[in-house]
Design an enzyme around this catalytic site. Structure first.
Site, PDB file in Angstrom:
ATOM      1  N   ASP A  88      53.083  40.327  37.865  1.00 44.74           N
ATOM      2  CA  ASP A  88      53.197  39.221  38.809  1.00 44.74           C
ATOM      3  C   ASP A  88      54.658  38.837  39.019  1.00 44.74           C
ATOM      4  OD1 ASP A  88      53.234  38.311  36.111  1.00 44.74           O
ATOM      5  OD2 ASP A  88      52.759  36.273  36.739  1.00 44.74           O
ATOM      6  N   GLU A 152      52.117  36.383  33.756  1.00 46.87           N
ATOM      7  CA  GLU A 152      53.240  35.994  32.899  1.00 46.87           C
ATOM      8  C   GLU A 152      54.025  34.845  33.498  1.00 46.87           C
ATOM      9  OE1 GLU A 152      57.310  35.989  31.168  1.00 46.87           O
ATOM     10  OE2 GLU A 152      56.709  36.257  33.268  1.00 46.87           O
TER      11      GLU A 152
END
Length: 439
Positions: A88, A152
């Site tokens: 991400d 994350e």
């Protein structure tokens, strides 16, 4: 006989292509579950499967996909090593950029786009290295567990937290791990090059402050104004001077950086020492104390109405061993009229700088950048290593990049015009290959 490596011409081409193609897959994480990593996870899984490496795709929430795979080493008695990267990225406003942030454009020897340094470049390096191993028949000394994670950039609940809590057997035997934010070139402006390897992270203490008072008309005297109470607490927190606290990692960093300059590392006067280190102080100055930065305020619904409640958020960070002091200080700074709680909390980490693994990381960098000075440092923020530490895995930051002078790597994290030079990616593949084969 020449040493077998995973770094052939194809690996160097692939790391650039993979970085560009991963950037084109928009995996923006806006928080609150608003993200879809699955297309990037499928991309990584396909690249692994093409090399004969069997990937496992795992989700806690639909389309919040993680990928895990294991490469068997030659020494069955050796502990396994976790190599992980997140899929991400943080949001990017296209109007602010020179190129579209999800174009993955390759121009003038540079790959542009969101994730170029945080951290689709490292994802691409991992894929290029292990595919090179498959072509050359290379096996690492120890088992290598690969993890490409979701979430994350928010809570990690759908990513490394989910994997650590629900799929621990996939990481059986892993005692150490490597991931982002280490072994990049830091130029001091005077001809010296440092390669800091992360051997610690400050803990995460994201706070929600709530002040309550007596609601009323904006024209009336109100000594129980929630906004006033909150504003006072926020000002105290923002103005607070946290005391110096040196962890073993930071002590080692200061000592080794000072030695490069031929300066006595006077750890009894750290502020004076930092002043002598010049630009190199940036590698250390954010991690010699805890911190607390107010970031958001929310109060009221009409100008002439005093609200009964006001809320603020603070980005707090605490050093290894510093959480109790952090909590006690926040109790004092908020005072009796403001409550606080952790909106998100994760542990601080510390890794030894005298371990064989650290020595092998140092050797790998020095082989390809002999002019550089490898030093330890502590990250001011955090990574997925926090969640994986629940499994007893000691985490290091090691995502090698050789960067030209004037390239402000750290400023590009979450910044505008994020980009990475092609040559930096080639260096990263060579160093990562060298380290992982011998780790």
């Amino acid at each position: 006989m020449a040493e077998q490596t995973g770094t052939d011409a194809r690996a160097l081409d692939e790391v650039v292509r993979f970085t560009s193609e991963l950037i084109r897959i928009d995996t923006t994480n806006r928080g609150g579950g608003d993200c879809r990593e699955r297309p990037a996870a499928e991309y990584a899984a396909e690249r692994l499967a093409e090399a004969g490496i069997e990937p496992t795709l795992l989700e806690r929430t639909k389309d919040r996909t993680n990928v895990v795979a294991r490469i068997e080493g030659t020494d069955p008695s050796a502990d396994a090593l976790l190599v992980h990267g997140h899929l991400d990225v943080v949001p990017a406003e296209a109007a602010d950029w020179s190129v579209h942030p999800f174009s993955g454009e390759i121009r003038d020897g540079v790959v542009w786009g969101r994730g170029a340094v945080d951290m689709k470049n490292m994802d691409a390096m991992i894929l290029a290295v292990v595919r090179g191993w498959a072509r050359a028949g290379v096996r690492p000394r120890r088992d290598i567990v690969l993890a490409f994670t979701a979430d994350e950039e928010a809570s990690a609940e759908d990513g490394s937290g989910f994997l650590a809590d629900r799929h621990a057997p996939l990481f059986e035997g892993c005692t150490e791990g490597v991931s982002e934010s280490g072994a990049f070139t830091f130029h001091d402006g005077a001809g010296r090059q440092f390669y800091p390897i992360a051997a610690g992270e400050r803990g995460t203490g994201w706070l929600r402050l709530t002040a309550r008072g007596r609601a009323g008309h904006g024209s009336k005297v109100n000594r129980e104004n929630a906004v006033t109470r909150l504003a006072s607490a926020v000002a105290r927190i923002g103005d607070h001077e946290w005391p110096l606290r040196l962890t073993p990692t930071v002590r080692a960093a200061l000592t080794e950086i000072a030695a490069v300059y031929g300066i006595d590392a006077d750890l009894d006067d750290v502020d004076a020492l930092l002043a002598k280190l010049g630009p190199a102080a940036k590698l250390v100055e954010a991690t010699v104390r805890n911190s607390s930065n107010p970031t958001m305020l929310d109060a009221g619904y009409k100008l002439n109405v005093i609200p009964g409640e006001a809320v603020a958020h603070v980005d707090g960070r605490f050093l290894p061993g510093g959480e109790d002091e952090f909590r006690d200080t926040l109790d004092r700074l908020t005072g009796p009229d403001v409550d606080w709680e952790f909106a998100h909390r994760e542990v601080a980490l510390q890794a030894p700088v005298d371990s064989p693994t650290y020595a092998r990381m140092r050797a790998a960098v020095e082989e390809f950048a002999p002019e550089g000075h490898v030093v330890p440092y502590c990250m001011s923020g955090g990574t997925d290593a926090k969640q994986f530490s629940r499994l007893g895995i000691t985490g290091y930051g090691f995502a090698p990049l050789k960067l030209p002078e004037g390239f402000d790597y750290q400023a590009l994290f979450h910044g505008v015009d994020e980009r990475v030079p092609v040559e930096a990616l080639h260096f990263g593949v060579r160093v990562l290959d060298r380290f992982l084969r011998t780790a």
